[in-house]
Design a protein around this motif. Structure first.
Motif, PDB file in Angstrom:
ATOM      1  N   PHE A  59       0.794  -1.228   0.000  1.00 17.41           N
ATOM      2  CA  PHE A  59       0.000   0.000   0.000  1.00 17.41           C
ATOM      3  C   PHE A  59       0.826   1.278   0.000  1.00 17.41           C
ATOM      4  N   HIS A  60       2.097   1.188   0.294  1.00 20.45           N
ATOM      5  CA  HIS A  60       2.919   2.390   0.395  1.00 20.45           C
ATOM      6  C   HIS A  60       3.857   2.486  -0.803  1.00 20.45           C
ATOM      7  N   PRO A  61       3.968   3.673  -1.422  1.00 22.21           N
ATOM      8  CA  PRO A  61       4.793   3.792  -2.633  1.00 22.21           C
ATOM      9  C   PRO A  61       6.301   3.661  -2.391  1.00 22.21           C
ATOM     10  N   LYS A  62       6.771   3.960  -1.180  1.00 16.24           N
ATOM     11  CA  LYS A  62       8.214   3.944  -0.933  1.00 16.24           C
ATOM     12  C   LYS A  62       8.660   2.836   0.014  1.00 16.24           C
ATOM     13  N   ARG A  63       7.832   2.486   0.970  1.00 16.11           N
ATOM     14  CA  ARG A  63       8.194   1.458   1.936  1.00 16.11           C
ATOM     15  C   ARG A  63       7.770   0.083   1.418  1.00 16.11           C
ATOM     16  N   LEU A  92      -9.315  -4.993   0.785  1.00 14.42           N
ATOM     17  CA  LEU A  92     -10.636  -5.225   0.208  1.00 14.42           C
ATOM     18  C   LEU A  92     -10.753  -4.355  -1.037  1.00 14.42           C
ATOM     19  N   ILE A  93     -10.926  -5.013  -2.171  1.00 15.70           N
ATOM     20  CA  ILE A  93     -10.954  -4.337  -3.464  1.00 15.70           C
ATOM     21  C   ILE A  93     -12.165  -3.412  -3.543  1.00 15.70           C
ATOM     22  N   GLY A  94     -11.907  -2.197  -3.999  1.00 16.34           N
ATOM     23  CA  GLY A  94     -12.972  -1.202  -4.133  1.00 16.34           C
ATOM     24  C   GLY A  94     -13.245  -0.448  -2.844  1.00 16.34           C
ATOM     25  N   LYS A  95     -12.563  -0.814  -1.795  1.00 12.41           N
ATOM     26  CA  LYS A  95     -12.703  -0.136  -0.497  1.00 12.41           C
ATOM     27  C   LYS A  95     -11.276   0.192  -0.045  1.00 12.41           C
ATOM     28  N   LYS A  96     -11.131   1.205   0.729  1.00 12.81           N
ATOM     29  CA  LYS A  96      -9.801   1.498   1.270  1.00 12.81           C
ATOM     30  C   LYS A  96      -9.708   0.881   2.662  1.00 12.81           C
ATOM     31  N   ILE A  97      -9.846  -0.450   2.677  1.00 12.28           N
ATOM     32  CA  ILE A  97      -9.785  -1.199   3.934  1.00 12.28           C
ATOM     33  C   ILE A  97      -8.644  -2.203   3.859  1.00 12.28           C
ATOM     34  N   ASP A 127       4.889  -1.866  13.740  1.00 13.20           N
ATOM     35  CA  ASP A 127       3.488  -2.012  13.335  1.00 13.20           C
ATOM     36  C   ASP A 127       2.726  -0.699  13.503  1.00 13.20           C
ATOM     37  N   MET A 128       2.995   0.023  14.596  1.00 11.52           N
ATOM     38  CA  MET A 128       2.324   1.314  14.797  1.00 11.52           C
ATOM     39  C   MET A 128       2.667   2.274  13.660  1.00 11.52           C
ATOM     40  N   GLU A 129       3.936   2.316  13.282  1.00 10.60           N
ATOM     41  CA  GLU A 129       4.367   3.185  12.183  1.00 10.60           C
ATOM     42  C   GLU A 129       3.642   2.802  10.886  1.00 10.60           C
ATOM     43  N   LYS A 130       3.578   1.520  10.604  1.00 10.43           N
ATOM     44  CA  LYS A 130       2.924   1.014   9.389  1.00 10.43           C
ATOM     45  C   LYS A 130       1.435   1.351   9.392  1.00 10.43           C
ATOM     46  N   TYR A 131       0.754   1.060  10.492  1.00  9.77           N
ATOM     47  CA  TYR A 131      -0.693   1.293  10.546  1.00  9.77           C
ATOM     48  C   TYR A 131      -1.024   2.786  10.522  1.00  9.77           C
ATOM     49  N   ASN A 132      -0.209   3.595  11.174  1.00  4.66           N
ATOM     50  CA  ASN A 132      -0.431   5.049  11.136  1.00  4.66           C
ATOM     51  C   ASN A 132      -0.227   5.594   9.727  1.00  4.66           C
ATOM     52  N   GLY A 178      -5.334   7.333   4.018  1.00  7.55           N
ATOM     53  CA  GLY A 178      -6.771   7.207   3.779  1.00  7.55           C
ATOM     54  C   GLY A 178      -7.331   5.798   3.920  1.00  7.55           C
ATOM     55  N   TYR A 179      -6.519   4.841   4.352  1.00  7.40           N
ATOM     56  CA  TYR A 179      -6.996   3.473   4.554  1.00  7.40           C
ATOM     57  C   TYR A 179      -7.566   3.316   5.962  1.00  7.40           C
ATOM     58  N   GLN A 180      -8.549   2.461   6.071  1.00  8.55           N
ATOM     59  CA  GLN A 180      -8.997   2.010   7.379  1.00  8.55           C
ATOM     60  C   GLN A 180      -8.261   0.696   7.623  1.00  8.55           C
ATOM     61  N   VAL A 181      -7.678   0.554   8.799  1.00  5.38           N
ATOM     62  CA  VAL A 181      -6.942  -0.655   9.130  1.00  5.38           C
ATOM     63  C   VAL A 181      -7.700  -1.375  10.238  1.00  5.38           C
ATOM     64  N   ILE A 182      -8.083  -2.622   9.967  1.00  4.49           N
ATOM     65  CA  ILE A 182      -8.712  -3.413  11.011  1.00  4.49           C
ATOM     66  C   ILE A 182      -7.845  -4.638  11.274  1.00  4.49           C
ATOM     67  N   ARG A 183      -7.739  -4.976  12.545  1.00  2.62           N
ATOM     68  CA  ARG A 183      -6.807  -6.015  12.977  1.00  2.62           C
ATOM     69  C   ARG A 183      -7.557  -7.095  13.743  1.00  2.62           C
TER      70      ARG A 183
END
Length: 136
Positions: A57-61, A69-74, A97-102, A108-113
């Motif tokens: 999901f990240h362009p540099k990392r 989930l396709i079509g959703k930013k989840i 993990d905190m750095e990644k999820y933040n 603009g993603y919602q992250v659910i764990r």
């Protein structure tokens, strides 16, 4: 097809073949799929929720989410090793993990764990289905 004896094989290729590929660390090649991830993938398919695995999901990392989930930013993460002192519960891994999820949230993603136990019990797919349904 001609078969050869072990002795003939060793005389041709030596006892330790130089042509064998050494096994690589799973982190360098491909992550080993956890039981929780396997189960959740089956549940998502059964509920006809479109997803992609190991989503970068990240362009540099090099960060990847277990599911997108396709079509959703989840993004969905199945956290392993929470009771056995795994990477996610030790200092450095937890901070990473905190750095990644933040970062995902700021993009603009919602992250659910979920834990593997939540996936196995069906509670994870229930929450995902409700979330997807609520979003339309």
């Amino acid at each position: 097809m001609t078969s050869i004896s072990l002795a003939e094989y060793k005389s041709l290729y030596g006892s330790k073949s130089k042509n064998l590929i050494k096994s690589k660390s799973p982190r360098r090649d491909k992550q080993i799929e956890s039981m929780g991830e396997s189960i959740l993938a089956l549940q998502l398919k059964a509920h006809r929720i479109e997803f992609e695995r190991e989503f970068k999901f990240h362009p540099k990392r090099k960060w990847r989410a277990d599911f997108h989930l396709i079509g959703k930013k989840i993004l969905i993460e199945v956290e392993g090793g929470i009771w056995s002192g795994g990477r996610h519960t030790r200092g450095k891994g937890y901070i990473g993990d905190m750095e990644k999820y933040n970062a995902a949230t700021m993009m603009g993603y919602q992250v659910i764990r979920f834990s593997t136990e939540q996936v196995k019990s069906g509670s994870a797919i229930e929450q995902i289905e409700k979330m997807v349904g609520d979003l339309g």
